[in-house]
Design a protein around this motif. Structure first.
Motif, mmCIF file in Angstrom:
data_model
loop_
_atom_site.group_PDB
_atom_site.id
_atom_site.type_symbol
_atom_site.label_atom_id
_atom_site.label_comp_id
_atom_site.label_asym_id
_atom_site.label_seq_id
_atom_site.Cartn_x
_atom_site.Cartn_y
_atom_site.Cartn_z
ATOM 1 N N VAL A 8 9.648 12.033 45.978
ATOM 2 C CA VAL A 8 10.307 11.386 44.843
ATOM 3 C C VAL A 8 11.603 12.131 44.563
ATOM 4 O O VAL A 8 11.610 13.364 44.453
ATOM 5 C CB VAL A 8 9.417 11.376 43.585
ATOM 6 N N VAL A 9 12.713 11.400 44.490
ATOM 7 C CA VAL A 9 14.035 11.985 44.252
ATOM 8 C C VAL A 9 14.508 11.599 42.851
ATOM 9 O O VAL A 9 14.350 10.452 42.430
ATOM 10 C CB VAL A 9 15.048 11.470 45.303
ATOM 11 N N VAL A 10 15.076 12.562 42.160
ATOM 12 C CA VAL A 10 15.614 12.335 40.818
ATOM 13 C C VAL A 10 17.132 12.350 40.902
ATOM 14 O O VAL A 10 17.715 13.279 41.472
ATOM 15 C CB VAL A 10 15.112 13.414 39.835
ATOM 16 N N VAL A 11 17.778 11.321 40.358
ATOM 17 C CA VAL A 11 19.236 11.208 40.445
ATOM 18 C C VAL A 11 19.870 11.278 39.065
ATOM 19 O O VAL A 11 19.237 10.973 38.050
ATOM 20 C CB VAL A 11 19.661 9.894 41.151
ATOM 21 N N SER A 12 21.138 11.671 39.029
ATOM 22 C CA SER A 12 21.878 11.815 37.779
ATOM 23 C C SER A 12 22.517 10.497 37.366
ATOM 24 O O SER A 12 22.636 9.564 38.160
ATOM 25 C CB SER A 12 22.963 12.879 37.931
ATOM 26 N N GLU A 13 22.957 10.443 36.117
ATOM 27 C CA GLU A 13 23.667 9.269 35.626
ATOM 28 C C GLU A 13 24.974 9.057 36.399
ATOM 29 O O GLU A 13 25.374 7.924 36.670
ATOM 30 C CB GLU A 13 23.961 9.439 34.133
ATOM 31 N N LYS A 14 25.620 10.152 36.775
ATOM 32 C CA LYS A 14 26.861 10.059 37.551
ATOM 33 C C LYS A 14 26.604 9.392 38.901
ATOM 34 O O LYS A 14 27.382 8.530 39.330
ATOM 35 C CB LYS A 14 27.442 11.462 37.773
ATOM 36 N N ILE A 51 10.162 6.923 50.052
ATOM 37 C CA ILE A 51 10.787 7.775 49.046
ATOM 38 C C ILE A 51 10.989 6.977 47.755
ATOM 39 O O ILE A 51 11.577 5.905 47.772
ATOM 40 C CB ILE A 51 12.148 8.304 49.534
ATOM 41 N N GLY A 52 10.503 7.498 46.663
ATOM 42 C CA GLY A 52 10.730 6.889 45.353
ATOM 43 C C GLY A 52 11.913 7.553 44.675
ATOM 44 O O GLY A 52 12.189 8.739 44.907
ATOM 45 N N VAL A 53 12.619 6.801 43.850
ATOM 46 C CA VAL A 53 13.808 7.328 43.169
ATOM 47 C C VAL A 53 13.745 6.965 41.696
ATOM 48 O O VAL A 53 13.398 5.832 41.337
ATOM 49 C CB VAL A 53 15.115 6.757 43.778
ATOM 50 N N GLU A 54 14.100 7.915 40.850
ATOM 51 C CA GLU A 54 14.140 7.664 39.408
ATOM 52 C C GLU A 54 15.258 8.469 38.764
ATOM 53 O O GLU A 54 15.795 9.408 39.356
ATOM 54 C CB GLU A 54 12.799 7.990 38.760
ATOM 55 N N SER A 55 15.601 8.090 37.545
ATOM 56 C CA SER A 55 16.662 8.767 36.809
ATOM 57 C C SER A 55 16.159 10.071 36.203
ATOM 58 O O SER A 55 15.006 10.163 35.775
ATOM 59 C CB SER A 55 17.187 7.851 35.691
ATOM 60 N N GLU A 56 17.044 11.058 36.142
ATOM 61 C CA GLU A 56 16.691 12.318 35.512
ATOM 62 C C GLU A 56 16.431 12.162 34.016
ATOM 63 O O GLU A 56 15.824 13.025 33.394
ATOM 64 C CB GLU A 56 17.809 13.345 35.724
#
Length: 243
Positions: free
Chosen positions: A81-87, A29-34
């Motif tokens: 791929v998951v997109v995460v919030s600044e929070k 799983i890849g992760v990146e910022s929104e």
């Protein structure tokens, strides 16, 4: 199920190819910022595409276009791929400092941010590896991240309340905060720009709470005590009907 943060895609590509070769059934799983979801955009388009990069705590991931070779190596090996919030990123940095006693930069903390975001609950109870890659964060940014994390975790609240400008008014407010066991972090007074009567003062408070439930009880108590006097909760403008 390894998580890896994304930027140009090189780290993810190398890990994904190796892992899929040795453990074909592993989920990668890849992760990146929104604020700069360039790999998600590339996966959707089937090729690297330009994506506008906005300011983000994960500045190491703010790459507008993923590397061509990295993308085509990673594409068949990355399951999601998951997109995460600044929070979520700020909360992940806070958790790593508090629990693991580790200082990790925003880009390196996105893997844990994905865990905290609630998007991967299907992995509960399974063996998971989260990459914590990078500790290049200056102290000023770290301090801001910790405060953002505390706010996201329900452990900090800010509000504005209009009181009569007379002796004892602020004492009544601080007494209420004391009874609720809220610690005052900052308090300011505003008279000049206030639209209410000249016999009133607007008090802005930043207080520390212990949980989201504690923060909600504070809001309820303020609404009960001051009725229409509570004019702002966090960034939310209130009126006398707000609950």
């Amino acid at each position: 199920m390894p998580w890896s943060s994304l930027s140009g895609g090189g780290l993810l590509a190398g890990m994904a190819v190796a892992l899929k070769h040795y453990i074909p059934h592993v989920e990668v799983i890849g992760v990146e910022s929104e604020q700069c979801a360039s790999f998600s955009a590339a996966m959707k388009a089937g090729r690297p595409v330009y994506t506008k990069a906005l300011p983000t705590l994960a500045d190491g991931l703010a790459v507008p276009e993923v590397g061509t070779n990295a993308f085509y190596c990673a594409q068949p090996c990355v399951d999601r791929v998951v997109v995460v919030s600044e929070k979520d990123i700020a909360l992940a940095i806070l958790r790593l400092v508090e629990v693991e006693k580790s200082v990790v930069e925003g880009a390196g903390a996105t893997g844990l941010a994905a865990c905290l975001s609630g998007q991967l609950d299907h992995l509960q109870g399974k063996n998971v590896v989260v990459m914590l890659c990078g500790g290049n964060i200056d102290t000023t940014t770290l301090g801001r991240c910790l405060e953002r994390g505390l706010a996201a975790d329900g452990r900090m609240a800010t509000f504005k309340v209009v009181l009569e400008d007379r002796p004892g008014s602020i004492a009544g407010l601080t007494r209420l905060l004391s009874e609720l066991k809220c610690s005052v972090k900052d308090i300011t007074h505003e008279r000049t720009w206030l639209q209410a009567s000249i016999h009133h003062v607007e008090i802005e408070c930043v207080v520390e709470t212990v949980s989201k439930e504690h923060r909600r009880s504070l809001k309820t108590a303020l609404l009960d005590k001051y009725e229409g006097g509570l004019v702002e909760w966090g960034a939310q403008k209130l009126d006398h009907t707000s609950q």
